[in-house]
Motif scaffolding. Sequence first.
Motif, short mmCIF file in Angstrom:
data_model
loop_
_atom_site.label_atom_id
_atom_site.label_comp_id
_atom_site.label_asym_id
_atom_site.label_seq_id
_atom_site.Cartn_x
_atom_site.Cartn_y
_atom_site.Cartn_z
N HIS A 191 -11.01 64.83 3.00
CA HIS A 191 -12.18 65.04 3.87
C HIS A 191 -12.45 66.52 4.13
N TYR A 192 -11.38 67.30 4.35
CA TYR A 192 -11.54 68.72 4.67
C TYR A 192 -11.39 69.55 3.39
N PRO A 193 -12.43 70.28 3.02
CA PRO A 193 -12.40 71.02 1.75
C PRO A 193 -11.39 72.17 1.70
N PHE A 194 -10.93 72.65 2.86
CA PHE A 194 -9.95 73.73 2.88
C PHE A 194 -8.83 73.32 3.83
N THR A 195 -7.60 73.31 3.33
CA THR A 195 -6.46 72.94 4.17
C THR A 195 -5.31 73.93 3.99
N VAL A 196 -4.53 74.06 5.04
CA VAL A 196 -3.35 74.92 5.05
C VAL A 196 -2.24 74.16 5.78
N GLU A 197 -1.03 74.20 5.25
CA GLU A 197 0.10 73.60 5.95
C GLU A 197 0.69 74.64 6.90
N HIS A 198 1.13 74.16 8.04
CA HIS A 198 1.64 75.07 9.07
C HIS A 198 2.70 74.35 9.89
N ALA A 199 3.86 74.95 10.05
CA ALA A 199 4.94 74.35 10.84
C ALA A 199 4.84 74.81 12.29
N THR A 200 5.09 73.88 13.21
CA THR A 200 5.16 74.29 14.60
C THR A 200 6.44 75.11 14.81
N LEU A 201 6.41 75.94 15.83
CA LEU A 201 7.55 76.78 16.18
C LEU A 201 8.02 76.39 17.59
N TRP A 202 9.30 76.62 17.86
CA TRP A 202 9.81 76.33 19.20
C TRP A 202 9.00 77.10 20.24
N GLY A 203 8.61 78.32 19.93
CA GLY A 203 7.85 79.16 20.86
C GLY A 203 6.44 78.66 21.13
N ASP A 204 5.95 77.69 20.35
CA ASP A 204 4.62 77.10 20.59
C ASP A 204 4.64 76.17 21.81
N MET A 205 5.85 75.74 22.21
CA MET A 205 6.00 74.75 23.27
C MET A 205 5.81 75.38 24.65
N ASP A 206 5.43 74.53 25.62
CA ASP A 206 5.33 74.99 26.99
C ASP A 206 6.33 74.23 27.86
N ALA A 207 6.27 74.44 29.16
CA ALA A 207 7.24 73.83 30.09
C ALA A 207 7.13 72.31 30.13
N LEU A 208 6.02 71.75 29.65
CA LEU A 208 5.84 70.30 29.66
C LEU A 208 6.33 69.65 28.37
N ASN A 209 7.03 70.44 27.53
CA ASN A 209 7.65 69.94 26.30
C ASN A 209 6.66 69.49 25.23
N HIS A 210 5.51 70.13 25.17
CA HIS A 210 4.58 69.91 24.06
C HIS A 210 3.95 71.25 23.72
N VAL A 211 3.28 71.30 22.58
CA VAL A 211 2.62 72.54 22.17
C VAL A 211 1.55 72.88 23.20
N ASN A 212 1.56 74.11 23.68
CA ASN A 212 0.61 74.57 24.68
C ASN A 212 -0.81 74.48 24.14
N ASN A 213 -1.76 74.11 24.99
CA ASN A 213 -3.15 73.94 24.57
C ASN A 213 -3.74 75.20 23.93
N VAL A 214 -3.35 76.37 24.40
CA VAL A 214 -3.85 77.62 23.82
C VAL A 214 -3.45 77.73 22.36
N GLN A 215 -2.29 77.18 22.02
CA GLN A 215 -1.79 77.28 20.65
C GLN A 215 -2.71 76.59 19.65
N TYR A 216 -3.39 75.54 20.06
CA TYR A 216 -4.32 74.84 19.17
C TYR A 216 -5.41 75.81 18.69
N TYR A 217 -5.90 76.65 19.61
CA TYR A 217 -6.89 77.67 19.23
C TYR A 217 -6.28 78.69 18.28
#
Length: 148
Positions: free
Chosen positions: A13-39
């Motif tokens: 569906h998406y003509p351009f894709t890139v693989e990307h691994a999450t990092l431990w530093g992407d996480m916030d105090a609520l134990n999920h990736v912080n919303n800012v990280q999505y941007y």
Amino acid sequence: MSNSQAEIAFIEHYPFTVEHATLWGDMDALNHVNNVQYYRYFEHLRTVFFYQLIGAIQTPDFSPVVAESSCRFLSSITYPDNLILGLGIEHIGSSQVIHQYAIFSKAQQRIAATGVARMVNTDSAQGGKKPLLEEYKTLFETFRLSSE
């Protein structure tokens, strides 16, 4: 390891894709990736896209700024996860391009977020909007999302 049916459908569906691994530093105090990280994932995807397409983030004829952006959070991402970031062109105007983004979580086997950004070409020397060159419009057209 081979891609799942969900991954294959996403990549098709998406003509351009890139693989990307999450990092431990992407996480916030609520134990999920912080919303800012999505941007930041969208920014990373956009940067790789421009570098692969025109060899730079900006040129004398192309100096895009994000005039508007949004993100719809569909599912929390956690560490560790491998993501597929997808980009497609929704609209090409005289001086702007609208990108559509999505983040696919391999751990969840589904889209975790979608986003949109309106990129406006600017004249960095004079200020204001600058029309897109036809060669850039033609390049962007090859990454247009299908209307299915």
